[in-house]
Design a protein around this motif. Structure first.
Motif, PDB file in Angstrom:
ATOM      1  N   VAL A 122      76.725  42.713  75.245  1.00  0.00           N
ATOM      2  CA  VAL A 122      76.980  44.006  75.900  1.00  0.00           C
ATOM      3  C   VAL A 122      78.379  44.501  75.526  1.00  0.00           C
ATOM      4  N   VAL A 123      79.370  43.621  75.645  1.00  0.00           N
ATOM      5  CA  VAL A 123      80.754  43.988  75.330  1.00  0.00           C
ATOM      6  C   VAL A 123      80.871  44.448  73.883  1.00  0.00           C
ATOM      7  N   ALA A 124      80.279  43.700  72.956  1.00  0.00           N
ATOM      8  CA  ALA A 124      80.358  44.066  71.538  1.00  0.00           C
ATOM      9  C   ALA A 124      79.761  45.451  71.295  1.00  0.00           C
ATOM     10  N   ASP A 125      78.638  45.743  71.942  1.00  0.00           N
ATOM     11  CA  ASP A 125      77.997  47.049  71.782  1.00  0.00           C
ATOM     12  C   ASP A 125      78.890  48.164  72.313  1.00  0.00           C
ATOM     13  N   LEU A 126      79.453  47.960  73.502  1.00  0.00           N
ATOM     14  CA  LEU A 126      80.259  49.013  74.120  1.00  0.00           C
ATOM     15  C   LEU A 126      81.591  49.218  73.408  1.00  0.00           C
ATOM     16  N   VAL A 127      82.186  48.142  72.881  1.00  0.00           N
ATOM     17  CA  VAL A 127      83.428  48.273  72.117  1.00  0.00           C
ATOM     18  C   VAL A 127      83.180  49.126  70.879  1.00  0.00           C
ATOM     19  N   ARG A 128      82.064  48.880  70.203  1.00  0.00           N
ATOM     20  CA  ARG A 128      81.728  49.688  69.021  1.00  0.00           C
ATOM     21  C   ARG A 128      81.549  51.155  69.375  1.00  0.00           C
ATOM     22  N   ARG A 129      81.124  51.418  70.604  1.00  0.00           N
ATOM     23  CA  ARG A 129      80.862  52.796  71.029  1.00  0.00           C
ATOM     24  C   ARG A 129      82.076  53.453  71.689  1.00  0.00           C
ATOM     25  N   GLY A 130      83.193  52.722  71.737  1.00  0.00           N
ATOM     26  CA  GLY A 130      84.426  53.297  72.249  1.00  0.00           C
ATOM     27  C   GLY A 130      84.539  53.350  73.756  1.00  0.00           C
ATOM     28  N   VAL A 131      83.732  52.564  74.470  1.00  0.00           N
ATOM     29  CA  VAL A 131      83.780  52.535  75.934  1.00  0.00           C
ATOM     30  C   VAL A 131      85.004  51.732  76.382  1.00  0.00           C
ATOM     31  N   ARG A 132      85.686  52.198  77.411  1.00  0.00           N
ATOM     32  CA  ARG A 132      86.940  51.569  77.832  1.00  0.00           C
ATOM     33  C   ARG A 132      86.758  50.407  78.799  1.00  0.00           C
ATOM     34  N   ALA A 133      85.678  50.439  79.612  1.00  0.00           N
ATOM     35  CA  ALA A 133      85.534  49.387  80.621  1.00  0.00           C
ATOM     36  C   ALA A 133      84.071  49.207  81.005  1.00  0.00           C
ATOM     37  N   LEU A 134      83.766  48.009  81.477  1.00  0.00           N
ATOM     38  CA  LEU A 134      82.440  47.672  81.993  1.00  0.00           C
ATOM     39  C   LEU A 134      82.614  47.249  83.450  1.00  0.00           C
ATOM     40  N   GLU A 135      81.854  47.858  84.351  1.00  0.00           N
ATOM     41  CA  GLU A 135      81.943  47.503  85.762  1.00  0.00           C
ATOM     42  C   GLU A 135      80.585  47.031  86.264  1.00  0.00           C
ATOM     43  N   ALA A 136      80.610  46.315  87.382  1.00  0.00           N
ATOM     44  CA  ALA A 136      79.374  45.809  87.983  1.00  0.00           C
ATOM     45  C   ALA A 136      79.599  45.615  89.474  1.00  0.00           C
ATOM     46  N   PHE A 137      78.530  45.804  90.236  1.00  0.00           N
ATOM     47  CA  PHE A 137      78.549  45.465  91.655  1.00  0.00           C
ATOM     48  C   PHE A 137      78.030  44.041  91.784  1.00  0.00           C
ATOM     49  N   GLY A 138      78.899  43.142  92.237  1.00  0.00           N
ATOM     50  CA  GLY A 138      78.481  41.763  92.424  1.00  0.00           C
ATOM     51  C   GLY A 138      77.911  41.557  93.818  1.00  0.00           C
TER      52      GLY A 138
END
Length: 231
Positions: A122-138
């Motif tokens: 997921v991180v690799a995909d979003l980094v390639r797409r220029g996304v700054r952060a990933l959040e989640a409700f735990g």
């Protein structure tokens, strides 16, 4: 055993497990779930949501397959496309973040510890797409489901879904680099910054490519110069 992780596509929905194909905990408005009294085609609703997000935004999932069988998946999307994301007590999600909604492993995926592998994909995909952060409700153990917070329990009781089944344990998120940005005894919101160290490999590789390109151009220039005669 052969295991691989790939991005979810419209023609690859069969790579999702049975529960992942039917679960609409995040994708349907809880009020709509409640009014339907459980009598709705969950698989159709999930496919419609996935199709909408993928057509508007791009791939929104990573799937793990072992010997041709689905063993895990992670789904993520812009928060505006996730009805439940607006109703959790620690909402809203950061304006610069994509929301990781679910990460589910089948028994074979748990044995192979594929959770971290899916997060990395997921991180690799979003980094390639220029996304700054990933959040989640735990979700944390030790508390009853909060019906006063978005009707979580009552709205999903008839849908084979529950917070415990469909949300990601907060401890797992913390173990994989997420940090709490909105504390809550039951539903904390966590964040993983993607503009820090996660893209270092790609940055180094890109820099090396530029250096090699510059060096090759310089060698061509030298070779094309007219030699100066020696007297």
């Amino acid at each position: 055993m052969s295991t691989h992780v790939t991005s979810l596509t419209l023609d690859g929905l069969d790579k999702l497990s049975a529960h992942a194909r039917r679960c609409v905990f995040w994708e349907m408005d809880p009020a709509a779930i409640h009014s339907s009294r459980g009598f709705c085609d969950q698989e159709f609703e999930k496919e419609a949501w996935l199709s909408m997000v993928m057509l508007e935004w791009g791939s929104c999932g990573q799937v793990a397959v072992m010997d041709g069988k689905p063993v895990g998946s992670a789904l993520y999307a812009p928060p505006r496309t996730v009805p439940r994301a607006q109703l959790l007590p620690t909402a809203p999600v950061g304006a610069d973040a994509v929301l990781l909604t679910s990460l589910r492993l089948e028994p074979a995926g748990e044995e192979q510890n594929l959770g971290a592998t899916l997060i990395q994909a997921v991180v690799a995909d979003l980094v390639r797409r220029g996304v700054r952060a990933l959040e989640a409700f735990g979700i944390r153990d030790g508390g009853s489901s909060d019906t006063d917070h978005s009707g979580i329990a009552s709205a999903t009781a008839a849908m084979e879904c529950s917070p415990e089944e469909c949300m990601i344990p907060a401890e797992f998120l913390e173990d994989n680099g997420f940090e709490i940005v909105a504390p809550h005894y039951r539903f904390p919101r966590l964040r993983l910054e993607l503009n820090r160290d996660h893209g270092w490999k790609e940055d180094v590789e890109a820099a090396l490519e530029r250096l090699l390109h510059t060096a090759s151009v310089s060698m061509v220039d030298i070779g094309e110069r007219t030699p100066v005669g020696v007297r």
